[in-house]
Design a protein around this motif. Structure first.
Motif, mmCIF file in Angstrom:
data_model
loop_
_atom_site.group_PDB
_atom_site.id
_atom_site.type_symbol
_atom_site.label_atom_id
_atom_site.label_comp_id
_atom_site.label_asym_id
_atom_site.label_seq_id
_atom_site.Cartn_x
_atom_site.Cartn_y
_atom_site.Cartn_z
ATOM 1 N N TRP A 45 11.561 18.507 7.372
ATOM 2 C CA TRP A 45 10.974 17.972 6.070
ATOM 3 C C TRP A 45 9.808 18.372 5.846
ATOM 4 N N GLN A 77 10.344 15.719 -1.107
ATOM 5 C CA GLN A 77 10.378 16.436 0.337
ATOM 6 C C GLN A 77 11.740 17.351 0.110
ATOM 7 N N ALA A 78 11.944 18.043 1.097
ATOM 8 C CA ALA A 78 12.901 19.060 0.933
ATOM 9 C C ALA A 78 13.429 19.688 2.323
ATOM 10 N N LEU A 79 14.701 19.846 2.759
ATOM 11 C CA LEU A 79 14.956 20.646 3.951
ATOM 12 C C LEU A 79 14.749 22.134 3.799
ATOM 13 N N ARG A 102 9.652 24.307 -1.337
ATOM 14 C CA ARG A 102 9.847 22.930 -0.635
ATOM 15 C C ARG A 102 8.551 22.261 -0.385
ATOM 16 N N ASN A 153 15.030 20.643 -4.988
ATOM 17 C CA ASN A 153 14.646 19.319 -4.428
ATOM 18 C C ASN A 153 14.900 18.113 -5.483
ATOM 19 N N GLN A 179 21.782 21.697 1.403
ATOM 20 C CA GLN A 179 20.288 20.992 1.730
ATOM 21 C C GLN A 179 19.536 20.638 0.571
ATOM 22 N N SER A 192 18.560 16.904 -0.127
ATOM 23 C CA SER A 192 17.101 16.685 -0.517
ATOM 24 C C SER A 192 16.719 15.847 -1.608
ATOM 25 N N ARG A 224 17.748 12.105 -1.109
ATOM 26 C CA ARG A 224 16.495 11.494 -0.342
ATOM 27 C C ARG A 224 15.479 11.155 -1.286
ATOM 28 N N ASN A 225 15.261 12.116 -1.938
ATOM 29 C CA ASN A 225 14.229 11.882 -3.010
ATOM 30 C C ASN A 225 14.511 10.885 -4.101
#
Length: 379
Positions: A192, A205-207, A213, A247, A271, A275, A278-279
Motif C-alpha cells: 500500500w 492509499q492504493a495497491l 498511487r 484510488n 485493485q 483501494s 479501503r479509502n
C-alpha cells in the motif's frame, strides 16, 4: 469483430479482441510462448491444479483448457472477452468463472501461468502473492513482451522467487521459469502506498496496479476544484459516478464537499476498486456509496446527475482515445437530462472534438499546457 488464429504446439484458437479494430490481435507472442512452455512442462492430471494469472483476452485460459485452470485477473475486460472467445472455440470445455483480486482463489497450485505486468510494483506484488498459493514444488511460468517488461524486473524476480531458467527469446517475447520463494505480502511494505489530499485531512492509499498511487497526478490536481464546484450545487441524494475511479480520489473529493450525495465508484481494475473501498471505509464509513468492478458503466446502472472521469489513454501497449470514446458513449446513456459529464484529459487527444459527437453542449472549464478540463451536457 473479426478473429485471428493463434497456432501453438497444443493446438489453435480463434480469438477476437473486444471493441478493437480488426488489425489489433487478441493475443501476442508472449501468449504463444507461454502456451508452448506450459504444454511442454505441465502434465495434465486430475491431481494437478493450474492457475492462470492476468490473461488478457482468453488466449491462455482457452489454450490451457485441457488442464482445467482456475483464472484470476485484475481487469474486468477478461470475463467478457473470455465468454466471447469461448463461443468461438466450442470444441473446448467451458472455462470457469474469472476471479479478481476482490475474491482471489486459494492454493495450493502445482503450476501458475502468469502474464508479466508493465509495472514493477505490481509484478513484485504478484510474485509475493504467488508464493502464498504455489505448492512447495510448484512451477511458475511468467512471460511477457520484452519491450513491456518493467524496469528492474530481474531484481524483482530475484527478491521474490527462485528463477530456475530464462527461456530463449522468441518473437521478442520472454518466459521465465521459477520456483516459489519465501517473500510474502504480509511483511512487504510496498503493498500500500498513498498521499495526503490537498485542502483536507484525507489520505488516500492504493495497491500496486492502480494509476498514480504515490502522488496526485497533475491532471487530477487541475480537475478537483471543478469537481468540488460542480457537486456543490447538487441536491441531497443526487447520484454521482466516479468512472475509472482509480484510488477513488475524485469521488472522495466530491464527498468531502457534499457527504449527502450518493456516490458510485467504478473501475476496470479490481485493485483500484479494493483501494477505493479501503479509502471510503476510512474516510466516509457512513456515506451512501457503492464500488463496482466493471469495464465501463453497467447497463443497469441507471442515471447520474454528475459523471466524473479521468479516462485511461492506454490499454496494454495500445495508446489512444479508444477507451475514452467508449466511455463517452456509455456516459451519454447514463447521464440524466439535467446532468453534467466532467472530465480531464490530455490536450493532444482532442477530447473537445470527440465529446461533441455525443453531447450537444461542450465547454472548456480549465486548461494547462498538458491537460484540459471539459464539461459536457445535453443542454
Amino acid at each position: 469483430m473479426p478473429a485471428s488464429t493463434l497456432d501453438f504446439s497444443g493446438g489453435n484458437l480463434s480469438l477476437s479482441r473486444p471493441g478493437k479494430a480488426a488489425s489489433l490481435r487478441a493475443w501476442d507472442a508472449a501468449d504463444e510462448l507461454l502456451l508452448t512452455e506450459a504444454v511442454a512442462r505441465i502434465t495434465p492430471s486430475e491431481m494437478q491444479r493450474v492457475l492462470v494469472v492476468d490473461d488478457q483476452f482468453g488466449a491462455l485460459t482457452l489454450g490451457l483448457s485441457a488442464f482445467g485452470p482456475d483464472v484470476v485477473a485484475d481487469s474486468a475486460v477478461l470475463p467478457v472477452a473470455l465468454v466471447d472467445n469461448a463461443r468461438r472455440n466450442p470444441e473446448l470445455p467451458p472455462p470457469v468463472a474469472v476471479r479478481s483480486w476482490l475474491n482471489p482463489p486459494e492454493g495450493p497450485y502445482h503450476a501458475i501461468v502468469l502474464r508479466i505486468p508493465r509495472h514493477s510494483d505490481y509484478l513484485a506484488w504478484l510474485l509475493r502473492w504467488v508464493n502464498g498459493v504455489l505448492a512447495d514444488d510448484g512451477l511458475l511460468l511468467a512471460g511477457g513482451m520484452i519491450k513491456h517488461l518493467p524496469d528492474r524486473s530481474v531484481d524483482v524476480f530475484a527478491q521474490a522467487v527462485q528463477t530456475e531458467e530464462v527461456c530463449p527469446a522468441r518473437k521478442k517475447a520472454r518466459v521465465i521459469v521459477c520456483r516459489p520463494g519465501t517473500a510474502s505480502l504480509t511483511d512487504w511494505s510496498g503493498a500500500w502506498k498513498g498521499y495526503a489530499l490537498d485542502r483536507s485531512e484525507l489520505t488516500v492509499q492504493a495497491l500496486p496496479a492502480v494509476f498514480a498511487r504515490e502522488k496526485l497526478d497533475i491532471g487530477t490536481r487541475l480537475f478537483l476544484p471543478h469537481v468540488r464546484e460542480s457537486v456543490s450545487v447538487l441536491s441531497a441524494g443526487d447520484r454521482v459516478l466516479d468512472l475509472a475511479c482509480g484510488n477513488g480520489v475524485v469521488g472522495l473529493a466530491a464527498l468531502t464537499e457534499r457527504e449527502d450525495l450518493e456516490l458510485t465508484f467504478s473501475d476496470v481494475s479490481s485493485q483500484a476498486v479494493a483501494s477505493a473501498q479501503r479509502n471510503l471505509s476510512e474516510a466516509f464509513p457512513s456515506a451512501r456509496v457503492q464500488c463496482l468492478h466493471a469495464d465501463g458503466i453497467d447497463a443497469g446502472a441507471g442515471q447520474f446527475e454528475r459523471i466524473l472521469l479521468n479516462p485511461p489513454f492506454h490499454e496494454g501497449g495500445v495508446v489512444g482515445d479508444h477507451i475514452a470514446l467508449r466511455l463517452f458513449a456509455q456516459a451519454k446513456k447514463h447521464l440524466s437530462p439535467t446532468g453534467r459529464l466532467l472530465m480531464v484529459g490530455n490536450r493532444h487527444l482532442g477530447y473537445h472534438r470527440s465529446l461533441r459527437t455525443f453531447f450537444p453542449v461542450v465547454r472548456q472549464l480549465d486548461a494547462n499546457p498538458k491537460f484540459v478540463v471539459l464539461e459536457a451536457a445535453f443542454r
